[in-house]
Scaffold this motif. Structure first.
Motif, PDB file in Angstrom:
ATOM      1  N   GLY A 122      65.826  69.709  74.442  1.00 49.93           N
ATOM      2  CA  GLY A 122      66.733  70.474  73.599  1.00 49.93           C
ATOM      3  C   GLY A 122      66.279  70.656  72.168  1.00 49.93           C
ATOM      4  N   THR A 123      65.020  70.416  71.863  1.00 52.40           N
ATOM      5  CA  THR A 123      64.547  70.626  70.497  1.00 52.40           C
ATOM      6  C   THR A 123      64.820  72.065  70.081  1.00 52.40           C
ATOM      7  N   ASN A 124      65.451  72.244  68.914  1.00 51.05           N
ATOM      8  CA  ASN A 124      65.752  73.594  68.444  1.00 51.05           C
ATOM      9  C   ASN A 124      64.951  73.920  67.190  1.00 51.05           C
ATOM     10  N   ALA A 125      65.086  75.143  66.708  1.00 47.88           N
ATOM     11  CA  ALA A 125      64.255  75.621  65.609  1.00 47.88           C
ATOM     12  C   ALA A 125      64.591  74.974  64.268  1.00 47.88           C
ATOM     13  N   SER A 126      65.708  74.290  64.176  1.00 45.67           N
ATOM     14  CA  SER A 126      66.066  73.600  62.935  1.00 45.67           C
ATOM     15  C   SER A 126      65.400  72.234  62.842  1.00 45.67           C
ATOM     16  N   ASP A 127      64.975  71.682  63.959  1.00 46.45           N
ATOM     17  CA  ASP A 127      64.463  70.313  63.986  1.00 46.45           C
ATOM     18  C   ASP A 127      63.150  70.098  63.231  1.00 46.45           C
ATOM     19  N   PRO A 128      62.143  70.957  63.366  1.00 44.36           N
ATOM     20  CA  PRO A 128      60.859  70.675  62.706  1.00 44.36           C
ATOM     21  C   PRO A 128      60.932  70.617  61.189  1.00 44.36           C
ATOM     22  N   GLY A 129      61.962  71.146  60.576  1.00 41.68           N
ATOM     23  CA  GLY A 129      62.049  71.156  59.126  1.00 41.68           C
ATOM     24  C   GLY A 129      62.635  69.896  58.532  1.00 41.68           C
ATOM     25  N   ASP A 130      62.874  68.874  59.341  1.00 45.46           N
ATOM     26  CA  ASP A 130      63.534  67.663  58.868  1.00 45.46           C
ATOM     27  C   ASP A 130      62.570  66.587  58.383  1.00 45.46           C
ATOM     28  N   GLY A 131      61.313  66.944  58.116  1.00 39.73           N
ATOM     29  CA  GLY A 131      60.372  65.944  57.615  1.00 39.73           C
ATOM     30  C   GLY A 131      59.529  65.346  58.727  1.00 39.73           C
ATOM     31  N   HIS A 132      59.061  64.130  58.491  1.00 36.44           N
ATOM     32  CA  HIS A 132      58.227  63.412  59.464  1.00 36.44           C
ATOM     33  C   HIS A 132      59.007  63.224  60.751  1.00 36.44           C
ATOM     34  N   ARG A 133      58.451  63.705  61.875  1.00 39.89           N
ATOM     35  CA  ARG A 133      59.173  63.693  63.138  1.00 39.89           C
ATOM     36  C   ARG A 133      58.349  63.054  64.243  1.00 39.89           C
ATOM     37  N   PRO A 134      58.354  61.736  64.362  1.00 44.99           N
ATOM     38  CA  PRO A 134      57.575  61.093  65.426  1.00 44.99           C
ATOM     39  C   PRO A 134      58.048  61.482  66.809  1.00 44.99           C
ATOM     40  N   GLY A 135      59.333  61.772  66.967  1.00 42.11           N
ATOM     41  CA  GLY A 135      59.835  62.196  68.270  1.00 42.11           C
ATOM     42  C   GLY A 135      59.225  63.516  68.708  1.00 42.11           C
ATOM     43  N   LEU A 136      59.081  64.443  67.771  1.00 45.93           N
ATOM     44  CA  LEU A 136      58.472  65.730  68.097  1.00 45.93           C
ATOM     45  C   LEU A 136      57.006  65.583  68.457  1.00 45.93           C
ATOM     46  N   GLN A 137      56.357  64.587  67.891  1.00 47.48           N
ATOM     47  CA  GLN A 137      54.964  64.330  68.240  1.00 47.48           C
ATOM     48  C   GLN A 137      54.849  64.001  69.724  1.00 47.48           C
ATOM     49  N   ALA A 138      55.790  63.206  70.227  1.00 49.98           N
ATOM     50  CA  ALA A 138      55.793  62.858  71.647  1.00 49.98           C
ATOM     51  C   ALA A 138      56.022  64.100  72.508  1.00 49.98           C
ATOM     52  N   VAL A 139      56.906  64.981  72.072  1.00 50.40           N
ATOM     53  CA  VAL A 139      57.182  66.222  72.796  1.00 50.40           C
ATOM     54  C   VAL A 139      55.910  67.063  72.909  1.00 50.40           C
ATOM     55  N   GLU A 140      55.181  67.155  71.811  1.00 52.36           N
ATOM     56  CA  GLU A 140      53.946  67.948  71.806  1.00 52.36           C
ATOM     57  C   GLU A 140      52.875  67.310  72.684  1.00 52.36           C
ATOM     58  N   GLU A 141      52.720  65.998  72.578  1.00 55.71           N
ATOM     59  CA  GLU A 141      51.675  65.315  73.349  1.00 55.71           C
ATOM     60  C   GLU A 141      51.918  65.406  74.846  1.00 55.71           C
ATOM     61  N   LEU A 142      53.170  65.389  75.263  1.00 56.07           N
ATOM     62  CA  LEU A 142      53.498  65.420  76.684  1.00 56.07           C
ATOM     63  C   LEU A 142      53.685  66.839  77.209  1.00 56.07           C
ATOM     64  N   ASN A 143      53.489  67.827  76.330  1.00 55.61           N
ATOM     65  CA  ASN A 143      53.593  69.232  76.735  1.00 55.61           C
ATOM     66  C   ASN A 143      54.969  69.565  77.307  1.00 55.61           C
ATOM     67  N   ILE A 144      55.986  69.079  76.649  1.00 51.06           N
ATOM     68  CA  ILE A 144      57.360  69.403  77.019  1.00 51.06           C
ATOM     69  C   ILE A 144      57.676  70.814  76.554  1.00 51.06           C
ATOM     70  N   TYR A 145      58.375  71.580  77.377  1.00 52.90           N
ATOM     71  CA  TYR A 145      58.755  72.935  76.998  1.00 52.90           C
ATOM     72  C   TYR A 145      60.107  72.902  76.300  1.00 52.90           C
ATOM     73  N   SER A 146      60.164  73.456  75.085  1.00 53.25           N
ATOM     74  CA  SER A 146      61.396  73.493  74.293  1.00 53.25           C
ATOM     75  C   SER A 146      61.818  74.950  74.129  1.00 53.25           C
ATOM     76  N   PRO A 147      62.629  75.481  75.048  1.00 55.36           N
ATOM     77  CA  PRO A 147      62.972  76.912  74.999  1.00 55.36           C
ATOM     78  C   PRO A 147      63.728  77.326  73.746  1.00 55.36           C
ATOM     79  N   LEU A 148      64.560  76.452  73.188  1.00 52.57           N
ATOM     80  CA  LEU A 148      65.300  76.804  71.975  1.00 52.57           C
ATOM     81  C   LEU A 148      64.348  76.941  70.789  1.00 52.57           C
TER      82      LEU A 148
END
Length: 303
Positions: A122-148
């Motif tokens: 459920g990662t949305n377009a507002s999330d990446p602007g919140d600073g350091h995001r270790p959770g998003l790093q995991a999403v990218e590394e595992l190639n999770i699809y975030s349609p939002l």
């Protein structure tokens, strides 16, 4: 409304091109919207999957079942334990990375068992602007699809889509995982997670909507939304909260007069979505541990 309809069409068209998807499902508004869109696009080939662990409150687990039924999507529950990871228990600035890596890996295992190649979150377009995001790093590394995120849907847009689908969670407050209540650097243990969950149960029973009970290793600091502070000062609630929460193993029970603030036990560099899908909370002030030092209250040193 036209933009909402266009976004729904774009996302469902994209999802419909896949053979099937498994949605990492927390029951929060973000993952619920993705689940609703996936169900519309793929029907029985879309599965909502919730990872059950010590950091997920039982009430939230029950909520996932209710919301999945509301959407009409198939719902599966997988189990894992973040406490198996020493890196997670250490509770440093990368805690959310370790948690989300384990959680999403469990989702991939569940997807493979069902012959599904795509895992969504459920990662949305507002999330990446919140600073350091270790959770998003995991999403990218595992190639999770975030349609939002892929379709530039902000948090406001997510709630608009949720209202369009008449989802009961459209205005649901964010609810990060229980480990977010433990100050960074203080070890995450099953004992602490359990007493936090039990302490928050009384606030939920009393009718509070936006709250946290922060565990400062012996001190329970209650935060409620500013518009709920008056209810928190009700003598009956004060008495009940004090007695019940103290019985859980806390030496002190306090009410934070600043009210609820996301990330109030985390470093300013730590990121967050505020949703239980990631377990992260937005940045906020570090709360000083006033019990680390002696603070005399009179000139002669008496207390």
């Amino acid at each position: 409304m036209v933009l909402v309809d266009e976004t729904i069409t774009d996302v469902t068209t994209d999802l419909a091109e896949r053979d099937g998807v498994l949605v990492a499902f927390s029951g929060g508004v973000d993952s619920s919207v993705v689940a609703a869109l996936a169900h519309e696009a793929l029907g029985d080939n879309a599965v909502a999957c919730t990872a059950k662990s010590e950091t997920l409150p039982e009430a939230e687990l029950e909520e996932t079942t209710r919301v999945a039924d509301e959407i009409g999507i198939q719902h599966e529950i997988v189990e894992f334990s973040e406490l198996d990871s020493d890196a997670f228990k250490r509770n440093d600035e990368e805690r959310c990375y370790h948690c989300r890596t384990m959680r999403l890996s469990a989702m991939y295992d569940a997807a493979r068992e069902r012959g599904i190649e795509t895992v969504c979150d459920g990662t949305n377009a507002s999330d990446p602007g919140d600073g350091h995001r270790p959770g998003l790093q995991a999403v990218e590394e595992l190639n999770i699809y975030s349609p939002l995120l892929d379709h530039d849907v902000t948090k406001e847009g997510v709630r608009e889509i949720a209202r369009e689908y008449d989802l009961s969670v459209a205005d649901k407050p964010s609810m990060a995982c229980l480990s977010s209540r433990i100050p960074t650097g203080l070890e995450v243990t099953e004992e602490r997670l359990t007493r936090i969950e039990k302490a928050e149960r009384i606030l939920r029973t009393w009718g509070f909507e936006q709250f946290r009970v922060r565990d400062h290793d012996g001190l329970a600091r209650i935060e409620v939304a500013p518009d709920e502070l008056e209810a928190a000062l009700d003598p009956d609630f004060v008495r009940m909260a004090r007695d019940y929460i103290a019985d859980l193993g806390f030496e002190h029970v306090t009410l934070d007069l600043y009210g609820y603030q996301t990330g109030s036990v985390s470093p300013k560099t730590e990121d967050a979505t505020g949703d239980v899908e990631s377990g992260e909370e937005s940045t906020g002030p570090i709360v000083e541990n006033v019990f680390d030092e002696e603070y005399p209250t009179t000139t002669d040193g008496s207390r």
